[in-house]
Design an enzyme around this catalytic site. Structure first.
Site, short mmCIF file in Angstrom:
data_model
loop_
_atom_site.label_atom_id
_atom_site.label_comp_id
_atom_site.label_asym_id
_atom_site.label_seq_id
_atom_site.Cartn_x
_atom_site.Cartn_y
_atom_site.Cartn_z
N SER A 124 0.81 -1.22 0.00
CA SER A 124 0.00 0.00 0.00
C SER A 124 0.84 1.27 0.00
O SER A 124 0.31 2.36 -0.27
CB SER A 124 -0.93 0.01 1.22
OG SER A 124 -0.17 -0.05 2.43
N HIS A 145 -2.80 -3.10 -5.68
CA HIS A 145 -3.17 -2.71 -4.33
C HIS A 145 -4.68 -2.83 -4.16
O HIS A 145 -5.45 -1.96 -4.56
CB HIS A 145 -2.69 -1.28 -4.06
CG HIS A 145 -3.08 -0.76 -2.71
ND1 HIS A 145 -3.27 0.58 -2.46
CD2 HIS A 145 -3.32 -1.40 -1.54
CE1 HIS A 145 -3.61 0.74 -1.21
NE2 HIS A 145 -3.65 -0.44 -0.62
N GLU A 157 -5.86 -0.56 -7.06
CA GLU A 157 -4.90 0.43 -7.55
C GLU A 157 -3.76 -0.28 -8.27
O GLU A 157 -3.07 -1.11 -7.68
CB GLU A 157 -4.37 1.21 -6.34
CG GLU A 157 -3.56 2.43 -6.64
CD GLU A 157 -3.37 3.28 -5.37
OE1 GLU A 157 -3.53 4.50 -5.48
OE2 GLU A 157 -3.09 2.71 -4.29
N ASN A 195 -3.27 6.01 -0.37
CA ASN A 195 -2.74 6.30 0.97
C ASN A 195 -2.04 7.64 1.06
O ASN A 195 -1.93 8.21 2.15
CB ASN A 195 -1.80 5.17 1.41
CG ASN A 195 -2.59 3.98 1.93
OD1 ASN A 195 -3.70 4.13 2.42
ND2 ASN A 195 -2.04 2.79 1.81
#
Length: 286
Positions: A124, A145, A157, A195
């Site tokens: 991540s 991800h 992702e 993130n």
């Protein structure tokens, strides 16, 4: 040469924790045979328990039939031997967020898995390029991800490393979409899209609570009603795992500076062992 999606029958998953078991479940529900590997048999068994609980919830909500849930479970094989992934057509790594651990895994996979197999990481925040450097197939390494919880969340992702081949990127999008997901793409920058934006949001929510701006309930309620998100920052942090939030924040702080500094209360909660939903207590009790 990247394998064609139509030729993919079996998926390897490294890691049987929350993310790995979720990836194994959605792959099995999509009709793939899955080999789920972890370092200890108890971790593998815990992964199967997580999958069975998740499938039971789908059945109770009438999103799956009991027969479909049983068929998905039967498609998954557990193992502690990385060599058992040698015949898999795609491998997704979902181990702990530790660069040294991931590089060791990818170096071992590079030796055990045929050269034309795409190796994906579910990291991540960590660099795809640095992970790929542990292998002799850097062009075959890509970030996939998945969002937590994997069986419920529709997003994936796709993260492009410095040497990731364009065909591998196209394959990664197609593979994730074949699992019933929607994708977006990010360059290999710290935190990627999700993130990089999410962690400051979570930390600022925690700081607001620590500084007495409002109760935790009102902070979460305000963000849900004010921005139309399904969970506020404190509740979401509990669901992600406060230790995972702290690790991600520390990685981003190291790479991008003080705007990503973890909230003091987040560190204190982790030090106390209150990691959120998985331990029964975080900002809330479960």
């Amino acid at each position: 040469m990247v394998r064609d999606l139509d030729s993919i029958d079996s998926i390897g998953v490294v890691g049987a924790g929350t993310m790995g078991s979720g990836i194994a479940q959605v792959a099995a529900q999509s009709g793939y045979d899955v080999v789920m590997r972890d370092v200890k048999q108890e971790f593998v068994e815990n992964g199967f328990d997580t999958i069975e609980d998740s499938l039971d919830r789908f059945v109770s909500k009438e999103k799956l039939s009991a027969e479909e849930a049983e068929a998905a479970t039967e498609r998954i094989t557990g193992t502690t031997d990385l060599a058992d992934l040698a015949d898999c057509d795609v491998v997704v790594e979902a181990a702990v967020e530790d660069m040294a651990v991931k590089q060791d895994i990818f170096a071992d996979l590079d030796e055990a898995i045929p050269d034309d197999v795409v190796l994906a990481t579910n990291t991540s925040t960590l660099s795809i390029t640095t992970i790929a450097a542990a292998t002799e197939r850097e062009e075959q390494i890509v970030g996939l991800h998945f969002m937590n919880p994997v069986p419920v969340m529709t997003g994936v992702e796709v993260v492009v490393g410095e040497k990731t081949d364009d065909e591998v990127v196209e394959f990664a999008h197609a593979f994730a979409e074949d699992l019933g997901k929607e994708t977006w793409e990010s360059d290999d920058k710290p935190g990627f899209v999700t993130n990089r934006i999410l962690m400051p949001w979570l930390n600022e929510g925690i700081r607001a609570y620590d500084e007495g701006v409002a109760t935790k309930e009102d902070i979460d309620k305000g963000m849900k009603l004010g921005t139309n998100v399904p969970m506020g920052p404190l509740e979401l942090a509990d669901h992600i795992g406060l230790d995972i939030c702290l690790d991600a924040s520390e990685t981003l702080h190291e790479e991008l500076g003080d705007r990503y500094k973890p909230a003091y209360l987040l560190k204190r909660k982790v030090d106390a062992g209150d990691l959120g939903k998985k331990t029964g207590k975080g900002f809330y009790e479960y």
